[in-house]
Design an enzyme around this catalytic site. Structure first.
Site, PDB file in Angstrom:
ATOM      1  CB  ALA A   1     -21.749  34.152  35.097  1.00 23.11           C
ATOM      2  N   GLY A   2     -22.539  31.086  36.589  1.00 28.60           N
ATOM      3  CA  GLY A   2     -23.415  30.489  37.600  1.00 28.60           C
ATOM      4  C   GLY A   2     -24.886  30.727  37.326  1.00 28.60           C
ATOM      5  CG  LEU A   3     -26.204  34.089  36.134  1.00 24.12           C
ATOM      6  CD1 LEU A   3     -26.354  35.439  35.443  1.00 24.12           C
ATOM      7  CD2 LEU A   3     -26.919  34.115  37.485  1.00 24.12           C
ATOM      8  N   GLY A   4     -26.527  29.428  34.645  1.00 25.90           N
ATOM      9  CA  GLY A   4     -27.121  28.318  33.880  1.00 25.90           C
ATOM     10  C   GLY A   4     -27.174  28.551  32.384  1.00 25.90           C
TER      11      GLY A   4
ATOM     12  N   PRO B   1     -24.867  35.659  30.719  1.00 21.89           N
ATOM     13  CG  PRO B   1     -24.297  37.008  32.527  1.00 21.89           C
ATOM     14  CD  PRO B   1     -25.462  36.439  31.803  1.00 21.89           C
TER      15      PRO B   1
ATOM     16  CG  ASP C   1     -27.718  24.637  36.245  1.00 23.50           C
ATOM     17  OD1 ASP C   1     -28.122  24.669  37.420  1.00 23.50           O
ATOM     18  OD2 ASP C   1     -26.607  25.084  35.897  1.00 23.50           O
TER      19      ASP C   1
ATOM     20  CB  SER D   1     -23.963  25.268  29.464  1.00 17.19           C
ATOM     21  OG  SER D   1     -24.163  24.767  30.775  1.00 17.19           O
ATOM     22  CB  ALA D   2     -28.782  24.334  31.718  1.00 23.86           C
TER      23      ALA D   2
END
Ligand code: MEV
Length: 326
Positions: A110-113, A107, A158, A115-116
């Site tokens: 959402a804080g799950l990285g 997602p 990330d 884009s990285a």
């Protein structure tokens, strides 16, 4: 030229988000959701970047035009990756074009990285396509360039975890250490589905720290200590202590101004449903929270998260960092 695909994992920060920006240690784990990027070389010097998930495609020129973007622009989710195509092409002495397509199970915002993971997978796929040999470390460093465009001044945690995989403790100015604990971690992610910007949350912490310098610095330092204790708890297999530390981390980082009412509610209901500990994960301001559970409490915690209108997701450790898929 045959297209080449690489993938890289999402992450959850177990302890130390935000403090890691200020050179405190943080504990981070790669999880079983991945981004996949396929690269094909094309004639001319046009770079097409297409995201299946965003249902968006943008065209750029390899050798001309700006690298950065305006954060408010509608193309801001794809343009930052152009810097990766440019860097790796320069290394290879390549001046042709690319067709790059992104498919992701992670997602966004959402804080799950996410884009990285896309940046890491893209760097690896570009390098494979041009026959440039890059270590995981180098891939991580290249992917940091698109992260800077997305997020301002990221700590680099990330892109690091997405390229290395596993469970790592990371300190910005020192590097990372791999953690092999006896504790088998069972975590439920609660996705609020509230999107937020990492750059804005990092700026919020900077504002708190500049307004309340002494308290702010102490809070950040406390969170750093807490990471060190959490590593100890994992190594000893003491999941109860680890749970308490995660909850403590939630309230400390909350004090820096980055939680969200929905995240706090999910933390409460998870603890009530029997989680050993719960906290926000990532930049906060929405996004995701995590709950440390056992096999007995996992179902009840996931149901409690669902009753609040959020989406529960079981997080499994991914030992695999960036890898080639073709
Ligand atoms: C984002 O995943 C983690 C933050 O600590 C920002 C960073 O480390 O760059 C909030």
């Amino acid at each position: 030229m045959t297209p080449t695909t690489a993938s890289a994992p999402a992450k959850i920060i177990l302890t130390g988000e935000h403090a890691v920006v200020y050179n405190e240690p943080a504990l981070v784990m790669a999880i079983n959701r991945r981004a996949y990027v396929t690269v094909a070389q094309t004639r001319g010097d046009s770079v097409e970047i297409r995201s299946n998930d965003l249902k968006q495609a943008e065209h750029f020129t390899l050798n001309e035009g700006p690298e950065g973007h305006s954060r408010k622009s509608s193309i801001n989710r794809l343009q930052p990756y152009l810097v990766l195509a440019r860097q790796i092409s320069r290394k290879a002495g390549y001046s042709g074009g690319f067709k790059i397509s992104i498919r992701s199970e992670i997602p966004i915002s959402a804080g799950l990285g996410s884009s990285a993971a896309v940046g890491v997978a893209m760097s690896a796929a570009l390098a494979n396509s041009l026959d440039v040999k890059l270590s995981r470390d180098k891939i991580s460093k290249i992917a940091l360039e698109s992260e800077k465009i997305f997020h301002g001044h990221p700590s680099g945690i990330d892109n690091l975890i997405s390229s290395q995989g596993g469970l790592l403790v990371f300190r910005r100015n020192e590097g990372f250490l791999r953690i092999e604990g006896p504790a088998k971690l069972r975590l439920v992610i609660g996705m609020t589905n509230v999107e937020r910007s990492t750059a804005e949350q990092v700026a919020q912490v900077a504002a708190t720290v500049s307004e309340h310098r002494d308290v702010g610095q102490l809070l950040l330092h406390c969170i750093g200590h807490l990471t060190i204790e959490t590593v100890g708890a994992i190594r000893e297999g003491n999941v109860q202590a680890m749970g308490r530390l995660l909850s403590l981390n939630h309230w400390l980082v909350n004090a820096l101004g980055v939680s969200h009412p929905t995240v706090d509610r999910l933390v409460y209901v998870s603890l009530e449903a029997g989680a050993l500990g719960a906290k926000l994960t990532g930049a906060g301001g929405g996004g995701c929270m995590i709950a440390l559970v056992t096999s007995e409490t996992e179902h009840a915690v996931a149901q409690a998260i669902k009753r609040e209108g959020a989406t529960p997701l079981l997080a499994k450790l991914s030992k695999a960092g960036v890898q080639s898929e073709s």
